[in-house]
Design a protein around this motif. Structure first.
Motif, PDB file in Angstrom:
ATOM      1  N   UNK A 285      14.150  30.349  43.619  1.00 28.55           N
ATOM      2  CA  UNK A 285      15.398  29.352  44.092  1.00 28.55           C
ATOM      3  C   UNK A 285      13.989  29.627  45.717  1.00 28.55           C
ATOM      4  N   UNK A 286      14.731  29.886  46.600  1.00 28.32           N
ATOM      5  CA  UNK A 286      14.046  29.239  48.182  1.00 28.32           C
ATOM      6  C   UNK A 286      12.737  29.786  48.457  1.00 28.32           C
ATOM      7  N   UNK A 287      12.416  29.534  49.380  1.00 25.19           N
ATOM      8  CA  UNK A 287      11.007  30.795  49.406  1.00 25.19           C
ATOM      9  C   UNK A 287      11.824  30.658  51.223  1.00 25.19           C
ATOM     10  N   UNK A 288      12.202  30.082  52.233  1.00 22.10           N
ATOM     11  CA  UNK A 288      13.136  29.829  53.523  1.00 22.10           C
ATOM     12  C   UNK A 288      13.782  28.353  53.391  1.00 22.10           C
ATOM     13  N   UNK A 289      15.196  28.705  53.090  1.00 20.73           N
ATOM     14  CA  UNK A 289      16.523  28.150  53.260  1.00 20.73           C
ATOM     15  C   UNK A 289      17.647  28.112  54.804  1.00 20.73           C
ATOM     16  N   UNK A 290      17.601  26.913  55.450  1.00 21.36           N
ATOM     17  CA  UNK A 290      18.451  26.836  56.180  1.00 21.36           C
ATOM     18  C   UNK A 290      20.451  26.075  55.084  1.00 21.36           C
ATOM     19  N   UNK A 291      20.752  26.855  54.914  1.00 27.44           N
ATOM     20  CA  UNK A 291      22.725  27.048  54.045  1.00 27.44           C
ATOM     21  C   UNK A 291      22.607  27.528  53.168  1.00 27.44           C
ATOM     22  N   UNK A 292      23.247  26.976  52.012  1.00 28.15           N
ATOM     23  CA  UNK A 292      24.397  25.549  52.355  1.00 28.15           C
ATOM     24  C   UNK A 292      25.831  26.129  53.151  1.00 28.15           C
ATOM     25  N   UNK A 293      25.558  26.965  53.359  1.00 29.44           N
ATOM     26  CA  UNK A 293      26.904  27.135  54.709  1.00 29.44           C
ATOM     27  C   UNK A 293      26.899  26.983  56.404  1.00 29.44           C
ATOM     28  N   UNK A 294      27.123  25.943  56.282  1.00 25.16           N
ATOM     29  CA  UNK A 294      26.638  25.680  57.700  1.00 25.16           C
ATOM     30  C   UNK A 294      27.527  25.434  58.536  1.00 25.16           C
ATOM     31  N   UNK A 295      28.167  25.354  58.442  1.00 24.65           N
ATOM     32  CA  UNK A 295      29.591  24.869  58.373  1.00 24.65           C
ATOM     33  C   UNK A 295      29.610  25.344  60.886  1.00 24.65           C
ATOM     34  N   UNK A 296      29.469  26.077  61.021  1.00 23.43           N
ATOM     35  CA  UNK A 296      29.574  26.853  62.200  1.00 23.43           C
ATOM     36  C   UNK A 296      27.799  26.375  63.067  1.00 23.43           C
ATOM     37  N   UNK A 297      27.683  25.576  62.508  1.00 23.70           N
ATOM     38  CA  UNK A 297      25.813  25.182  63.709  1.00 23.70           C
ATOM     39  C   UNK A 297      25.132  25.269  62.844  1.00 23.70           C
ATOM     40  N   UNK A 298      23.656  25.536  62.971  1.00 19.14           N
ATOM     41  CA  UNK A 298      22.206  25.766  63.220  1.00 19.14           C
ATOM     42  C   UNK A 298      21.837  25.307  63.861  1.00 19.14           C
TER      43      UNK A 298
END
Length: 445
Positions: A285-298
């Motif tokens: 899968x991914x090396x570095x990821x943001x998400x997919x759960x991002x509802x509070x903001x990043x």
């Protein structure tokens, strides 16, 4: 009991040695975020009847030792020493002002008796277990509402024996969401270093609603076919530093999260001030990821000096309709990848939903992303950027990127939609949405 009066000093010495072994003399580290604490009070698990023969259950010994730390409240806290040996145990809770110290050759091993595994409430920012409705199994090593907690040692091992859980997932017999290997919730001033984490049932290290967390010099291992064994997932947390570690698992190596759809929106706690540097690893899968759960903001995520091999995706920013939340100020630089399916992926159609009650009009916003100094070999596709029609991704800026593709043609085209930004010295050339607009990125580079 082996003397442990130098254990914390030894941990600090190992940190200095490893730091000096890194290339260059100007290596930036996060050591100052949470200082390593010396514990005057030291106890051993053997003082409480712990036996490291790999057969006898040590749950009572761990619980009694941690009860003593919690209630005796020695000045400066207490170090719990785990000598060489294999200590089989059920899940247990940590307490504040303690160091869990694993000697060289020490293994804390989870029992495979899932029938008696404790259940806890779902996280409020998720509304339910991540895999199944209702509660979730408690992490193998757990902590809630804590401060000043250190998990360290001489590269001893925490082994989740996740095979039985992976089989339950594959056979669809799970009643609740699988346990993480280590989860610290609503906690602060955390250090995790110089430990091997192995075969987690689910996510490996999960700081959630935490602040001031340092994770460094760890090794995280799980088979590439093990389901959802993310390496490190900072979740609705702030001031987190992850550095100088090797991760090889069955899912994302590091994934920054902040809640799931309407539950994450309502809870409203972002992840911010996240630093990820000098990570090496591999995964389908991914090396570095943001998400997919991002509802509070990043926001305010710095990623640098990453080496990836045999990956599904190198860098992956991912969200979905119904998430809401703002993802912004993401800076990624100095990444090297080899044998990767997709080099860079930024997508708004990734991830499932907790239930049918999510709001389809809660569209995520993704903007101010800087990706620079990326090199790759044997990359099947350089990039894919797909925003949302009613919420395009904006200010996506790429610079000094060279990804050698593996197809017969000279260049494998990028795929883009609903995105704006710019590109400087990117090979293969990116899609027309970004080509020729480098002026929009000039303030980034």
């Amino acid at each position: 009991m082996r003397s442990v009066c130098v254990c914390d000093m030894l941990a600090c010495l190992l940190v200095v040695i490893l730091k000096c072994c890194l290339v260059g003399s100007e290596v930036v580290t996060c050591s100052g975020i949470v200082p390593m604490v010396y514990r005057n009070d030291k106890i051993s698990i053997t003082d409480f009847g712990g036996v490291g023969d790999g057969r006898r259950l040590n749950t009572k010994a761990f619980n009694e030792a941690i009860y003593r730390i919690q209630h005796l409240r020695r000045r400066g806290g207490t170090l719990l020493y785990i000598p060489p040996g294999v200590y089989l145990t059920e899940a247990f809770n940590l307490t504040s002002r303690m160091t869990l110290y694993l000697a060289k050759g020490a293994v804390i091993k989870a029992t495979q008796n899932t029938a008696n595994w404790p259940l806890i409430a779902p996280l409020p920012s998720y509304g339910r277990g991540r895999e199944r409705p209702g509660g979730r199994y408690m992490s193998f090593i757990h902590g809630e509402g804590l401060h000043d907690v250190i998990i360290t040692g001489e590269n001893g091992t925490i082994d989740g024996q996740g095979g039985v859980w992976w089989n339950m997932w594959r056979q669809r017999t799970l009643q609740f969401t699988r346990p993480n290997l280590v989860e610290l919730k609503d906690s602060r001033n955390i250090i995790i270093s110089n430990v091997i984490f192995k075969n987690s049932p689910f996510w490996n290290i999960h700081p959630v609603y935490c602040s001031y967390v340092v994770i460094r010099y760890v090794t995280i291992l799980a088979p590439h076919d093990s389901p959802n064994t993310d390496g490190i997932d900072p979740d609705s947390s702030s001031h987190v530093c992850i550095e100088d570690s090797y991760i090889s698992t069955g899912d994302d190596l590091v994934a920054v999260k902040s809640g799931w759809d309407e539950y994450g929106i309502a809870y409203g706690r972002p992840s911010n001030g996240i630093t990820i540097r000098r990570i090496t690893g591999s995964s389908p899968f991914a090396g570095i990821a943001v998400g997919s759960e991002t509802s509070g903001g990043v926001y305010n995520v710095l990623v640098e000096h990453i080496t990836l091999k045999n990956m599904g995706v190198g860098i992956h920013l991912k969200t979905n309709i119904g998430r809401g939340g703002v993802v912004r100020n993401i800076s990624v630089s100095d990444v090297y990848m080899v044998n990767v399916r997709k080099g860079i992926k930024i997508a708004g159609d990734v991830g499932d939903h907790p239930d049918g009650n999510y709001n389809p009009n809660a569209l995520p916003v993704l903007k101010h992303v800087r990706i620079t100094n990326v090199r790759g070999r044997k990359v099947q596709q350089a990039g894919l950027i797909q925003g949302l029609k009613n919420s395009p991704f904006t200010d996506i800026c790429l610079s000094n990127i060279n990804l050698h593709v593996t197809t017969g043609s000279k260049y494998t085209p990028w795929k883009c939609s609903d995105v704006s930004g710019g590109a400087i010295e990117v090979r293969p050339p990116p899609c027309s949405d970004l080509i020729g607009t480098k002026g929009t990125c000039s303030h980034h580079f």
